[in-house]
Design a protein around this motif. Structure first.
Motif, PDB file in Angstrom:
ATOM      1  N   CYS A 130      -1.621   0.455  17.244  1.00 24.68           N
ATOM      2  CA  CYS A 130      -2.046   0.785  15.895  1.00 24.68           C
ATOM      3  C   CYS A 130      -1.740  -0.225  14.887  1.00 24.68           C
ATOM      4  CB  CYS A 130      -1.155   1.914  15.321  1.00 24.68           C
ATOM      5  SG  CYS A 130      -1.576   3.381  16.410  1.00 24.68           S
ATOM      6  N   VAL A 187       1.295  -0.219   8.713  1.00 26.09           N
ATOM      7  CA  VAL A 187       1.011   1.460   8.780  1.00 26.09           C
ATOM      8  C   VAL A 187       1.190   1.469  10.085  1.00 26.09           C
ATOM      9  CG1 VAL A 187      -0.558   3.233   8.497  1.00 26.09           C
ATOM     10  CG2 VAL A 187      -0.035   1.455   6.639  1.00 26.09           C
ATOM     11  N   GLY A 188       0.499   0.955  11.012  1.00 25.18           N
ATOM     12  CA  GLY A 188       0.404   1.024  12.439  1.00 25.18           C
ATOM     13  C   GLY A 188       2.150   1.111  13.063  1.00 25.18           C
ATOM     14  N   GLU A 246       0.355   4.111   1.508  1.00 23.82           N
ATOM     15  CA  GLU A 246       0.700   4.665   2.712  1.00 23.82           C
ATOM     16  C   GLU A 246       2.021   4.295   3.406  1.00 23.82           C
ATOM     17  OE1 GLU A 246      -2.107   3.061   1.607  1.00 23.82           O
ATOM     18  OE2 GLU A 246      -3.618   4.782   1.645  1.00 23.82           O
ATOM     19  N   TYR A 275      -4.769  -2.437  14.400  1.00 25.69           N
ATOM     20  CA  TYR A 275      -5.832  -2.280  13.754  1.00 25.69           C
ATOM     21  C   TYR A 275      -5.297  -1.966  12.178  1.00 25.69           C
ATOM     22  CZ  TYR A 275      -8.555  -1.461  17.691  1.00 25.69           C
ATOM     23  OH  TYR A 275      -9.420  -1.310  18.668  1.00 25.69           O
ATOM     24  N   TRP A 276      -4.083  -1.305  11.836  1.00 26.90           N
ATOM     25  CA  TRP A 276      -3.530  -1.136  10.566  1.00 26.90           C
ATOM     26  C   TRP A 276      -2.365  -1.702  10.120  1.00 26.90           C
ATOM     27  CZ3 TRP A 276      -4.006   4.242  13.428  1.00 26.90           C
ATOM     28  CH2 TRP A 276      -5.134   4.627  13.350  1.00 26.90           C
ATOM     29  N   GLY A 277      -1.722  -2.624  10.930  1.00 25.07           N
ATOM     30  CA  GLY A 277      -0.782  -3.533  10.299  1.00 25.07           C
ATOM     31  C   GLY A 277       0.554  -2.931  10.166  1.00 25.07           C
ATOM     32  N   THR A 323       2.799   1.183  18.571  1.00 18.12           N
ATOM     33  CA  THR A 323       3.134   0.239  17.607  1.00 18.12           C
ATOM     34  C   THR A 323       2.065  -0.991  17.961  1.00 18.12           C
ATOM     35  OG1 THR A 323       5.394   0.514  17.228  1.00 18.12           O
ATOM     36  CG2 THR A 323       4.426  -1.669  17.056  1.00 18.12           C
ATOM     37  N   ASP A 382       0.797  -1.261  -0.111  1.00 25.14           N
ATOM     38  CA  ASP A 382      -0.008  -0.112  -0.014  1.00 25.14           C
ATOM     39  C   ASP A 382       0.985   1.255   0.005  1.00 25.14           C
ATOM     40  OD1 ASP A 382      -1.998  -1.576  -0.047  1.00 25.14           O
ATOM     41  OD2 ASP A 382      -2.527  -1.370   2.253  1.00 25.14           O
TER      42      ASP A 382
END
Length: 510
Positions: free
Chosen positions: A394, A401-402, A346, A397-399, A391, A344
């Motif tokens: 997040c 990215v977190g 991001e 929730y966001w893999g 870490t 991604d």
């Protein structure tokens, strides 16, 4: 300064040579290893090395401290003190190696649970783990004297002998992976060359320092003679735990929060990042020892001058890294491995932010290290707690990215704000406002150069995804645009830039 500068340049030249020699082999081999050994195996090797990294936390801080304490005896030519400090290091490493081995055995008992879902089988998991462990233990029991080369600004010797063995190893692994596609053979070669590299490097150390005689049995008695080594080690230990957690734990968190396969995907990105970082580290890598020797001289005016030169160089490097990764990494991955390996967008954005912060910090870190400023252990715990908290929350929730968000938030809080204050107040004995007045220019130069170059690059009528050749044209055009804007702005506005150019001009005329 001439001797230090000469050694720095020799280190840079040799490191650059081996950098370019290994660059092609690294990218070429990654594709071959993924195709012939599988993404899951490549992810496994990254995960196992990270597990070993946690076990190696026992060492963190000792070699850094010993390097710091070697600056003065090396500068004054005190061979007796040099040998005693290395004897103390060898004695400590012997105990650390035993602890690491015991911890590894205990951890490996849980592999049937940890790797229950892997399709590779526990046989290769255990074989790879203990092979990597053996290579690590060599460093504790045999290779500990390498710290002398670093402190004496002779890292080029490590590059010549160790990197030569590494190039041969990769070439052999490529041949064997294509010919046999055997995971055990690949791991065996990795372990064998760890032994070969160690033997060759130690032979060279004996040749370089024929007077060196290290008796590790004296280590326990020498603890009383050098109590500062242990005191500093305790401080550095906490900082190194933090650094490891921040930089080295990515793949383990990705394994826990995402999947083993995504460890390999992220690893592809990090190979490119590490090679770019290594390119610039080959140039600036020996500066730390040079700064240590400069601090030992005690010339504050010269120290300040070098600080601003190094700060501007590090921010320029960080800007070049960030711009090139943001614009050229994704199409390069597409040509190198295939579009299916692009993550991604991001992830790339956050990775670029992290890379800039992490690489622009180099000057502050080098001067804190040279001054022996490690007493702020609270900051290491604070950075570790911030990083782990963000870490874990997040990351769930966001893999990925977190995970990157956790790294960035902790870096901003401690590295960007606290570390400069600590250096200027405890090291330079100056107001930190002096730092911010100078470094703000670097941040603005990088941001403006990035934005203007991005706008201009979008006008270039070349599709970097069309072929590897169009990517090369696109990358060349982009770097030409960025370097023109960034270097011009740096020379005009950045503190220390003109001194750097004068130093380079003087050296070229010698």
């Amino acid at each position: 300064m001439g001797g230090r500068l000469h050694k720095s340049i020799v280190n840079a030249e040799v490191n650059l040579l081996f950098y370019f020699l290994s660059l092609f082999l690294t990218f070429f081999s990654r594709k071959i290893f993924l195709d012939n050994l599988g993404a899951e195996f490549i992810g496994l090797t990254g995960t196992l090395n990270n597990i070993l990294g946690y076990l190696n936390l026992t060492e963190l801080g000792i070699s850094a401290c010993v390097g710091y304490f070697l600056f003065k005896p090396l500068q004054s030519g005190n061979r007796q003190e040099t040998q005693e400090i290395l004897a103390l290091l060898g004695w400590l490493y012997r105990w650390i190696g035993a602890i690491v081995f015991g911890g590894a055995v205990v951890v490996s008992l849980f592999f049937p649970l940890v790797f229950a879902n892997t399709e590779l089988g526990l046989g290769i998991v255990y074989f790879a783990f203990y092979s990597f462990l053996g290579s690590s233990l060599i460093g504790y029991f045999i290779n500990y004297r390498q710290v002398l080369l670093t402190a004496d600004q002779k890292n080029y010797l490590v590059a010549v002998y160790y990197q030569s063995a590494n190039l041969i190893k990769i070439a052999l692994q490529i041949f064997l992976a294509v010919s046999y596609k055997n995971l055990y053979v690949w791991v065996a070669v990795e372990f064998l060359f760890g032994i070969v590299g160690c033997i060759v490097l130690n032979w060279k150390i004996d040749k370089e320092y024929p007077w060196l005689s290290v008796d590790k049995r004296q280590g326990k008695a020498l603890l009383k003679k050098y109590p500062d080594v242990i005191a500093k080690t305790k401080q550095v230990f906490i900082h190194k735990i933090k650094d490891f957690f921040l930089i080295k734990s990515d793949e383990l968190f990705i394994f826990l929060f995402v999947s083993l396969k995504m460890v390999a995907f992220y690893g592809n990105y990090m190979i490119v990042v590490s090679k770019l970082v290594s390119l610039f580290s080959a140039i600036t890598g020996s500066v730390g020892a040079s700064v240590g020797n400069l601090v030992a001289e005690g010339d504050k005016q010269k120290l300040f001058k070098v600080f601003w030169e190094f700060t501007t160089i590090q921010h320029t490097i960080a800007a070049v890294l960030s711009f090139s990764l943001y614009h050229f990494l994704e199409p390069f991955i597409a040509h190198w491995l295939g579009a299916q390996y692009i993550m991604d967008h991001e992830v790339l954005v956050l990775l670029v932010v992290f890379i800039y912060i992490a690489n622009s910090r180099g000057a502050v870190d080098a001067f804190n290290y040279a001054h022996g400023l490690y007493a702020d252990v609270w900051s290491a715990w604070a950075e570790l707690i911030i990083n782990a908290s963000v870490t874990i929350v997040c990351g769930l929730y966001w893999g990925i990215v977190g995970i990157l968000l956790g790294k960035i938030v902790s870096l901003l809080a401690i590295v960007a704000l606290w570390k400069p204050y600590y250096l200027f107040s405890a090291g330079f004995k100056e107001s930190v406002s002096v730092y911010w007045r100078g470094v703000t220019r670097n941040y603005l130069i990088s941001a403006v150069a990035f934005l203007f170059s991005t706008m201009l690059l979008r006008q270039v009528p070349v599709d970097p995804y069309a072929s590897i050749w169009t990517w090369m044209v696109y990358a060349a055009a982009g770097m030409a645009i960025f370097l023109t804007i960034d270097l011009t702005s740096t020379y005009i506005f950045a503190k220390g830039a003109k001194d750097t150019m004068r130093r380079m001009k003087m050296k070229s005329e010698e």
